[in-house]
Design a protein around this motif. Structure first.
Motif, mmCIF file in Angstrom:
data_model
loop_
_atom_site.group_PDB
_atom_site.id
_atom_site.type_symbol
_atom_site.label_atom_id
_atom_site.label_comp_id
_atom_site.label_asym_id
_atom_site.label_seq_id
_atom_site.Cartn_x
_atom_site.Cartn_y
_atom_site.Cartn_z
ATOM 1 N N GLY A 243 0.784 -1.233 0.000
ATOM 2 C CA GLY A 243 0.000 0.000 0.000
ATOM 3 C C GLY A 243 0.812 1.275 0.000
ATOM 4 N N LEU A 244 1.960 1.273 -0.683
ATOM 5 C CA LEU A 244 2.814 2.473 -0.723
ATOM 6 C C LEU A 244 3.140 2.891 -2.165
ATOM 7 C CD1 LEU A 244 5.361 1.615 2.147
ATOM 8 C CD2 LEU A 244 3.466 3.251 2.241
ATOM 9 N N VAL A 245 2.126 2.804 -3.038
ATOM 10 C CA VAL A 245 2.339 3.095 -4.459
ATOM 11 C C VAL A 245 2.795 4.537 -4.677
ATOM 12 C CG1 VAL A 245 1.241 3.212 -6.734
ATOM 13 C CG2 VAL A 245 0.681 1.345 -5.177
ATOM 14 N N GLU A 246 2.190 5.478 -3.961
ATOM 15 C CA GLU A 246 2.551 6.892 -4.142
ATOM 16 C C GLU A 246 4.005 7.147 -3.746
ATOM 17 O OE1 GLU A 246 0.876 11.289 -2.898
ATOM 18 O OE2 GLU A 246 -0.384 9.531 -2.481
ATOM 19 N N ALA A 247 4.422 6.579 -2.642
ATOM 20 C CA ALA A 247 5.821 6.743 -2.196
ATOM 21 C C ALA A 247 6.775 6.089 -3.186
ATOM 22 C CB ALA A 247 6.003 6.131 -0.812
ATOM 23 N N ALA A 248 6.371 4.946 -3.736
ATOM 24 C CA ALA A 248 7.240 4.221 -4.671
ATOM 25 C C ALA A 248 7.518 5.030 -5.933
ATOM 26 C CB ALA A 248 6.618 2.879 -5.033
ATOM 27 N N SER A 249 6.569 5.894 -6.328
ATOM 28 C CA SER A 249 6.781 6.702 -7.536
ATOM 29 C C SER A 249 7.930 7.685 -7.347
ATOM 30 C CB SER A 249 5.493 7.446 -7.925
ATOM 31 O OG SER A 249 5.167 8.399 -6.933
ATOM 32 N N PHE A 250 8.246 7.985 -6.089
ATOM 33 C CA PHE A 250 9.364 8.902 -5.813
ATOM 34 C C PHE A 250 10.649 8.168 -5.434
ATOM 35 C CE2 PHE A 250 5.640 11.588 -5.201
ATOM 36 C CZ PHE A 250 6.018 12.727 -5.896
ATOM 37 N N PHE A 251 10.594 6.832 -5.403
ATOM 38 C CA PHE A 251 11.750 6.038 -4.978
ATOM 39 C C PHE A 251 12.988 6.346 -5.826
ATOM 40 C CE2 PHE A 251 14.544 2.370 -5.024
ATOM 41 C CZ PHE A 251 14.570 1.959 -3.697
ATOM 42 N N PHE A 252 12.826 6.349 -7.159
ATOM 43 C CA PHE A 252 13.972 6.538 -8.037
ATOM 44 C C PHE A 252 14.462 7.987 -8.044
ATOM 45 C CE2 PHE A 252 12.007 2.652 -9.765
ATOM 46 C CZ PHE A 252 13.101 1.807 -9.647
ATOM 47 N N ILE A 253 13.550 8.919 -7.730
ATOM 48 C CA ILE A 253 13.962 10.326 -7.602
ATOM 49 C C ILE A 253 14.863 10.480 -6.375
ATOM 50 C CG2 ILE A 253 13.151 12.695 -7.251
ATOM 51 C CD1 ILE A 253 12.432 11.595 -10.027
ATOM 52 N N ALA A 296 9.985 -2.490 4.887
ATOM 53 C CA ALA A 296 9.239 -1.237 4.720
ATOM 54 C C ALA A 296 7.753 -1.409 5.022
ATOM 55 C CB ALA A 296 9.431 -0.704 3.307
ATOM 56 N N GLY A 297 7.252 -0.475 5.832
ATOM 57 C CA GLY A 297 5.824 -0.462 6.128
ATOM 58 C C GLY A 297 5.266 0.939 6.044
ATOM 59 N N THR A 298 6.179 1.923 5.971
ATOM 60 C CA THR A 298 5.773 3.329 5.850
ATOM 61 C C THR A 298 6.538 3.975 4.690
ATOM 62 O OG1 THR A 298 7.527 4.157 7.313
ATOM 63 C CG2 THR A 298 5.450 3.484 8.358
ATOM 64 N N SER A 299 6.020 5.113 4.232
ATOM 65 C CA SER A 299 6.667 5.852 3.134
ATOM 66 C C SER A 299 8.093 6.250 3.500
ATOM 67 C CB SER A 299 5.864 7.110 2.792
ATOM 68 O OG SER A 299 4.570 6.767 2.381
#
Length: 396
Positions: A243-253, A296-299
């Motif tokens: 449930g961390l799709v939004e955070a994952a979009s910034f992972f590579f940034i 990982a469980g949080t952004s």
């Protein structure tokens, strides 16, 4: 100390770095959208869509193998023009919708073009950078690839939401044409070509395709790239699961920012203290980053894992490339560069298939935890393959 004042940011250095950035940006942008394109537009199955993604890497491997053996005799600039010309021509093939088999052929040929062009840029940059600033220079240059690995996937996913696939292919074609135009401004001195007799004598030798002196560090690159392929390929699936799709979009940034912030420091440290001062801490950061990702469980935890993986794998990429180039004579720098990328591509390209087979039985958390432990164990592997020898070299 005068040697350290040799200019680094010359016109040639900047132009070749930008060309590499655009070429790799196209690669990483397409790698995140091509499977969806295959399914949406060509009604491909999931496994066919996966092959459309991976066959590009096979093409890149073919391109690098072919280029590494001829670049030093034909000339780096000529090979760069050949690669970029093919990159433009194969980009045009995406406009033709002729079924999934044609897409496989397009992806394979496009990959070959990338293999040729990126081997040429890597070899050119090694010749352009002053010897006294090799670690620092390659560190800055490889930031062009690091930025592409972050911006490419981000841009690809964004463009699929606001533009058609044809518009995306046009954007990639434009970047390819700009790269070719930029290459016209590159002026470098070429060493004397290899003698024909030498070339004939080595015609069927493995050393015509691979630089043996670069093999030990290339093995390290293969294993570290294999582990990173799990992040590139499965971070979004894992993010959906937790449930961390939004955070994952910034992972590579976050990953890219981490590398960009540390690269100037690590490049200079390598030149002054030697590669071991970068590699050992990088293995620790990489291993801990993967272990953190598995938990990982949080952004915040997910993005902190991105920072550590950037400090680890991101800095390993430039350092191992510099080690590969330093391991051989100037006349075989092209082959050493090619060897480095062949093993990196093999790890990144075949990793997803191998890991995909075990994920159903392990799950993502166990996968990332296992790879984190593997990276910590690779500290010993690096020591025996290269680290114990580098002390003597830096003390020289």
């Amino acid at each position: 100390m005068k040697a350290s004042k040799e200019p680094l940011w010359t016109k040639d250095f900047t132009v070749v770095s930008v060309i590499n950035f655009f070429v790799m940006l196209v690669f990483y942008l397409l790698i995140v959208i091509i499977s969806a394109y295959a399914v949406d537009e060509l009604q491909a199955s999931t496994s066919q869509a996966g092959l459309a993604t991976g066959i590009f890497i096979i093409g890149a491997l073919i391109g690098r193998l072919a280029t590494g053996s001829i670049i030093d005799s034909f000339g780096k600039r000529k090979i760069l023009f050949l690669g970029l010309s093919l990159f433009i021509l194969t980009s045009l093939l995406y406009y033709i919708e002729a079924g999934i088999t044609f897409l496989f052929i397009t992806r394979l040929l496009h990959g070959i073009a990338l293999g040729i062009a990126s081997t040429a840029t890597g070899t050119l940059i090694a010749a352009i950078i002053p010897a006294s600033r090799k670690g620092e220079g390659i560190g800055y240059y490889s930031m062009s690839t690091t930025l592409a690995t972050a911006i490419g996937p981000f841009l690809g996913l964004y463009l699929t939401q606001i533009a058609s696939y044809t518009a995306i292919f046009s954007f990639c074609l434009a970047l390819s044409i700009i790269s070719f135009t930029g290459a016209l401004a590159v002026r470098t001195k070429e060493p004397e070509p290899s003698r024909t007799a030498d070339a004939k004598r080595e015609a069927f030798s493995l050393s015509r395709l691979i630089e043996p002196k670069a093999l030990p560090i290339a093995v390290v690159v293969l294993v570290t790239g294999f582990a990173y392929s799990s992040v590139l390929s499965y971070i979004n699936f894992f993010a959906k699961e937790i449930g961390l799709v939004e955070a994952a979009s910034f992972f590579f940034i976050v990953y890219a920012v981490s590398v960009l912030a540390s690269r100037p420091f690590t490049g200079r440290l390598m030149d002054s203290k030697g590669e071991n001062h970068i590699m050992y801490p990088a293995f620790v950061a990489y291993g801990l980053g993967l272990l953190l990702l598995s938990a990982a469980g949080t952004s915040m935890v997910l993005l902190l894992a991105g920072v550590l993986i950037g400090l680890g794998f991101g800095n390993m990429q430039s350092t191992t490339q510099a080690i590969a180039i330093k391991s051989t004579v100037p006349q075989r720098m092209g082959l050493a560069t090619s060897t480095f990328f062949i093993f990196l591509d093999a790890g990144l390209g075949f990793g997803p298939y191998a890991l995909g087979l075990i994920i159903p039985s392990t799950g993502y958390r166990t996968l990332y935890a296992s790879l984190g432990v593997l990276m910590l164990l690779m500290i010993a592997g690096y020591y025996f393959l290269h680290g114990n020898k580098s002390k003597a070299r830096t003390a020289h």
